[in-house]
Design an enzyme around this catalytic site. Structure first.
Site, mmCIF file in Angstrom:
data_model
loop_
_atom_site.group_PDB
_atom_site.id
_atom_site.type_symbol
_atom_site.label_atom_id
_atom_site.label_comp_id
_atom_site.label_asym_id
_atom_site.label_seq_id
_atom_site.Cartn_x
_atom_site.Cartn_y
_atom_site.Cartn_z
ATOM 1 C CG HIS A 189 22.662 37.282 85.176
ATOM 2 N ND1 HIS A 189 21.986 37.573 86.347
ATOM 3 C CD2 HIS A 189 23.075 38.465 84.683
ATOM 4 C CE1 HIS A 189 21.983 38.881 86.523
ATOM 5 N NE2 HIS A 189 22.639 39.448 85.529
ATOM 6 C CE LYS B 268 13.032 26.191 89.734
ATOM 7 N NZ LYS B 268 13.967 27.099 90.348
ATOM 8 N NE ARG B 269 11.486 30.445 79.800
ATOM 9 C CZ ARG B 269 11.740 31.330 78.834
ATOM 10 N NH1 ARG B 269 11.589 32.623 79.061
ATOM 11 N NH2 ARG B 269 12.102 30.924 77.642
ATOM 12 C CE LYS C 133 15.741 27.535 84.795
ATOM 13 N NZ LYS C 133 16.231 28.421 85.872
ATOM 14 C CB THR D 227 15.355 35.195 92.251
ATOM 15 O OG1 THR D 227 14.830 35.002 90.932
ATOM 16 C CG2 THR D 227 16.725 35.844 92.166
ATOM 17 C CE LYS E 6 11.171 36.388 92.756
ATOM 18 N NZ LYS E 6 11.284 36.178 91.304
HETATM 19 C C1 26W Z 1 21.371 35.049 74.717
HETATM 20 C C2 26W Z 1 20.259 34.241 75.252
HETATM 21 C C3 26W Z 1 20.181 34.359 76.733
HETATM 22 C C4 26W Z 1 19.289 35.251 77.302
HETATM 23 C C5 26W Z 1 19.232 35.395 78.669
HETATM 24 C C6 26W Z 1 20.997 33.619 77.534
HETATM 25 C C7 26W Z 1 20.954 33.756 78.896
HETATM 26 C C8 26W Z 1 20.076 34.657 79.466
HETATM 27 C C9 26W Z 1 20.023 34.864 80.963
HETATM 28 C C10 26W Z 1 21.406 35.173 81.465
HETATM 29 C C11 26W Z 1 19.433 33.683 81.645
HETATM 30 C C12 26W Z 1 18.990 34.006 83.046
HETATM 31 O O1 26W Z 1 17.939 34.590 83.244
HETATM 32 N N1 26W Z 1 19.773 33.592 84.056
HETATM 33 C C13 26W Z 1 19.283 33.578 85.405
HETATM 34 O O2 26W Z 1 19.650 34.783 86.077
HETATM 35 C C14 26W Z 1 19.066 34.835 87.366
HETATM 36 C C15 26W Z 1 19.378 36.196 87.958
HETATM 37 O O3 26W Z 1 20.726 36.295 88.258
HETATM 38 C C16 26W Z 1 19.570 33.679 88.226
HETATM 39 O O4 26W Z 1 18.900 33.723 89.461
HETATM 40 C C17 26W Z 1 19.289 32.350 87.543
HETATM 41 O O5 26W Z 1 19.877 31.296 88.267
HETATM 42 C C18 26W Z 1 19.837 32.365 86.133
HETATM 43 O O6 26W Z 1 19.457 31.187 85.439
#
Ligand code: 26W
Length: 819
Positions: A359, A550-551, A556, A658, A662
């Site tokens: 992701h 979004k975050r 971003k 995503t 929406k």
């Molecule tokens: C280890 C810390 C950590 C925790 C969570 C690093 C990274 C993450 C996630 C992978 C971040 C995340 O939420 N990525 C998002 O995933 C969505 C679903 O696929 C995508 O639509 C977003 O673009 C992407 O930023």
């Protein structure tokens, strides 16, 4: 009609029964939350039969099952969605009305189950919905955090985090499965039984923690299937403290109990940076071990020990990012140490069972655990990981003899500096399929992130573009638009979302267009009232709602929108009598508590907002708002009201996005870069219905190669110069000299995410937006086309692709079928 009234009466009975028997209350003196609970329990009651029937049917048919492993599920609220899936929405509304209550008001009582950070967690929730909807025999596994995503408050313009105490009130949507427990081992040591490196070992002297299941039912809409999301909660084992108690050390004994139960205490609020905390590693293994053991036990119950060699024909496990990647080692451990499989056989089954979804490409997000951490917490798994690595690298070096650099890059163990376990390499090596989450992202996964692995096993790498569930994101969130669409094309689209394309015919229908525009306006008023009520800040529904939620992350580029807001501010100042499209720019999102730059951006937006909104010259022309505490339930309020969707990340950084889907699904037009799923959204809705700007991935790469200097772009942009000067002279920070120096310095000297390079083109695209907005009919037409052409972005389509390309499970449908 008669039947409807009968159902209303039945529902009322159920309400009274629950009020009396579960809440032990009569109608006098019940709080709003208790009323909500009464409704929720009544809905759960109607789901129980389908829930048990679905699970029994799976047990009888013994189909291949899908297991989704994720550290995060951003479920949000459940009532509205459950009512819709059970076909009870109007019935409940009427029953409550006759009782004197308003359903929508009670729905606001529900707390969000915020067990996730952002995109990845919300995707898991949409996937659970679609798997149930399609009747795929699927189970979600996750953690039952006592404190989910923090609540964000803005104090003096700055983000303040407060704990999310969602469990401080009863949660009606989960069943405590106190008989469904798994024991998870930590620590201890390993002794080899006999034989060579690959023979079984005995892991002993470990500490145990119990994983207790809490099950959340996930109803589908099209069929009656109800799947289950199983969340593990950590509990001390009964004998956890015997030794300490025997020594008479009561406090030490209790401390150990607290330590065990800390494992599922709190969600790590990080979604872009790896933080190597031991507690997080414990969480990851806790999820993996409890889930994998649950899966294996279910398999043995259903198919017997003799069939264990065919495990992969009945079990597909999807890893949601690398967070559960220890599943590779845990499955190997069980096959080898517990069931005495030889290495090769175990390895072949493991690979055929597991698949991994990536992701993010951000290097700082990749998980790399120090070897000594893993060794200490999971000594047997560390051994297995070394073995996997040894055999894998042997194969690699056979294909690329002498290419030591390649071998170094592909190793599971990173050797530069402190030795680390690279979870991404472990996940890739242990999986038969690896997918990215949008076409562009999957290309970058192959060409950049995992290029060595792609060249080694190209057939492993695939794309499955993300999607969102139309049940929550239009049928539940935007009921008026749903009804209008139903009037025009019937309700087939609610069962088969591709049918939404039938809407296209109405894009030129004048009276339909008027109704469409009316609903958007009504949704804008609704959101304005909601904001007024929840934050005390009113917005004017006669302005364009221009939204980025979004975050908060530098890539971003919330900063780009903030700079553009200043640009508009300056334009209005310089041209007080020129008419301009009035806009309300709204930005919302949480920053990771330790992410300084993201927090500074929030502060900056709030200071810009203060300045702009207090300037009388801006009245009726420009407002800038920071929306506090963006979360699933707030998203459901805002999506129907958005007109302009800001998807402005630096190309190559947003894996998919995503929120973009929406907003488009609710009739917003997108202004965006060629990044993530924007590329595909633009392709589907048509380039004339999308405001494109900015550098492409290739152009960004080219700029970097040429030692990108933002000043080269700033020197050519009068607008940027004025904006940066204003920040630099503390215009937005008059009593705090220099607080935004970092922003100025970053823009002038580094500009990692190339805001300067894209600014002028962004401003150009924004002018196009204004121009089109003045032509209300054209805007509305494009809005309709966005909705009519977004069928591809349903998570039903996404899940069908996962199933076809990775899982190969057959749907098992309950008899009851809607539509
Ligand atoms: C280890 C810390 C950590 C925790 C969570 C690093 C990274 C993450 C996630 C992978 C971040 C995340 O939420 N990525 C998002 O995933 C969505 C679903 O696929 C995508 O639509 C977003 O673009 C992407 O930023």
């Amino acid at each position: 009609m008669e039947e409807f009234q009968e159902q209303v009466e039945l529902f009322k009975k159920s309400l009274f029964k629950n009020l009396h028997q579960r809440l032990i209350k009569d109608e006098i003196n019940i709080s709003q939350y208790e009323k909500y609970m009464t409704v929720a329990y009544s809905v759960v009651d109607t789901m129980i039969e389908n829930w048990m029937n679905t699970q029994n049917l799976y047990a009888i048919k013994k189909p291949k099952r899908v297991f989704y492993l994720s550290m995060e599920y951003l479920i949000g609220r459940s009532l509205s969605n459950a009512l819709i899936c059970m076909g009870l929405y109007d019935i409940a509304k009427e029953a409550l009305l006759e009782w004197g209550y308003d359903l929508e008001e009670l729905m606001e009582q529900e707390v969000d189950a915020g067990l996730g950070n952002g995109g990845l967690g919300r995707l898991a929730a949409c996937f659970m919905d679609s798997m149930a909807n399609l009747g795929i025999p699927a189970h979600g596994y996750g953690l039952h955090y006592e404190y989910g995503m923090f609540n964000q408050y803005i104090e003096g313009g700055k983000q303040v985090e407060k704990p999310d105490t969602w469990k401080s009130v009863p949660y009606p949507w989960e069943a405590n499965r106190f008989t469904h427990k798994q024991t998870v081992h930590f620590g201890g040591n390993v002794t080899r039984v006999a034989g060579g490196e690959t023979s079984p070992s005995v892991w002993e002297k470990y500490d145990d923690v119990l994983a207790v299941a809490k099950d959340i039912p996930i109803p589908g809409f099209k069929f009656g299937n109800v799947n289950v999301l199983r969340l593990w909660s950590a509990q001390a084992t009964e004998e956890f403290n015997l030794a300490d108690f025997d020594k008479g050390d009561y406090i030490a004994a209790c401390e150990r109990q607290v330590e065990s139960e800390n494992i599922t205490k709190v969600l790590y609020p990080n979604d872009s940076k790896f933080e190597g905390k031991m507690l997080r590693l414990k969480q990851e293994y806790f999820l993996v071990s409890a889930s994998i053991n649950d899966i294996v036990q279910r398999f043995l119950r259903e198919h017997g020990r003799d069939k264990l060699g065919e495990f992969h024909n009945y079990v597909a496990i999807q890893l949601n990012d690398t967070h559960p990647a220890l599943a590779v080692a845990e499955l190997m451990r069980i096959f080898i140490d517990v069931y005495n499989f030889d290495w090769d056989k175990a390895w072949s089954i493991v690979k055929k069972t597991l698949a991994y979804t990536n992701h993010t490409l951000l290097p700082e997000a990749l998980e790399e655990w120090p070897v000594d951490f893993v060794e200490k917490l999971l000594p047997r798994h560390m051994e297995i990981i070394y073995q996997i690595n040894y055999f894998f690298l042997k194969e690699v070096s056979l294909k690329y003899p002498g290419d030591v650099d390649k071998i170094r890059r592909m190793s599971i163990i990173g050797e530069d500096g402190q030795r680390r376990v690279r979870m991404a390499n472990l996940a890739v090596i242990g999986s038969h399929k690896v997918n990215g989450v949008a076409r562009l992202h999957s290309e970058l996964v192959k060409q950049v992130l995992f290029n060595d692995f792609y060249e080694f096993t190209p057939e492993k790498f695939i794309n499955v573009t993300n999607g969102i569930t139309p049940r929550r994101w239009i049928m539940s969130a935007n009921k008026d638009l749903t009804n209008l669409i139903n009037e025009a094309i019937g309700d087939d689209w609610t069962y088969n979302f591709e049918e939404i394309k039938e809407l296209e015919k109405f894009a030129d229908d004048k009276s339909f267009c008027e109704k469409w525009a009316e609903i958007k306006h009504k949704n804008k008023i609704k959101f304005s009232l909601y904001l007024q009520y929840s934050t005390g800040v009113p917005v004017n529904p006669d302005t364009m709602y221009d939204v980025q939620v979004k975050r908060i992350h530098e890539y971003k580029r919330q900063l780009l929108l903030a700079l553009y807001a200043i640009n508009r501010y300056l334009f209005i100042k310089d041209n007080p009598s020129t008419s301009i499209v009035p806009r309300t720019i709204m930005i919302g999102g949480k920053a990771a508590p330790g992410y300084k730059n993201a927090k500074l951006i929030i502060y900056f937006i709030n200071k810009v907002s203060e300045m702009v909104n207090s300037d009388r010259d801006m009245k009726g022309k420009l407002r800038v708002l920071f929306l506090p505490n963006y979360r699933v339930s707030l998203a459901e309020h805002i999506m129907p009201a958005v007109e302009l969707s800001e998807q402005i990340s630096t190309a190559g950084y947003e894996a998919s996005g995503t929120g973009n889907m929406k907003m488009s699904l609710n009739g917003a037009l997108t202004i965006g870069t060629l990044d993530g799923a924007n590329v595909e959204i633009r392709e589907r809705v048509g380039e004339e219905n999308f405001f494109l700007f900015g550098s492409t991935v290739e152009e960004i790469a080219e700029l970097r190669k040429e030692n990108y200097a933002p000043k080269n772009f700033i020197s050519k942009s009068k607008a940027l110069q004025s904006i940066i000067r204003l920040i630099d002279v503390d215009f937005f920070s008059q009593d705090e000299h220099g607080v935004f120096d970092f922003i100025v310095d970053e823009l002038l000297n580094r500009d990692k995410y190339m805001i300067a390079a894209d600014f002028e083109d962004y401003a150009r695209a924004q002018r196009e937006v204004d121009k089109l907005y003045l032509n209300k009919e054209e805007w509305t037409k494009k809005s309709i086309l966005n909705v009519a052409r977004c069928a591809y972005f349903s998570s039903d389509r996404t899940i069908e692709e996962y199933n076809k390309l990775i899982w190969n499970a057959s749907p098992v449908l309950l008899e009851k079928q809607n539509g």
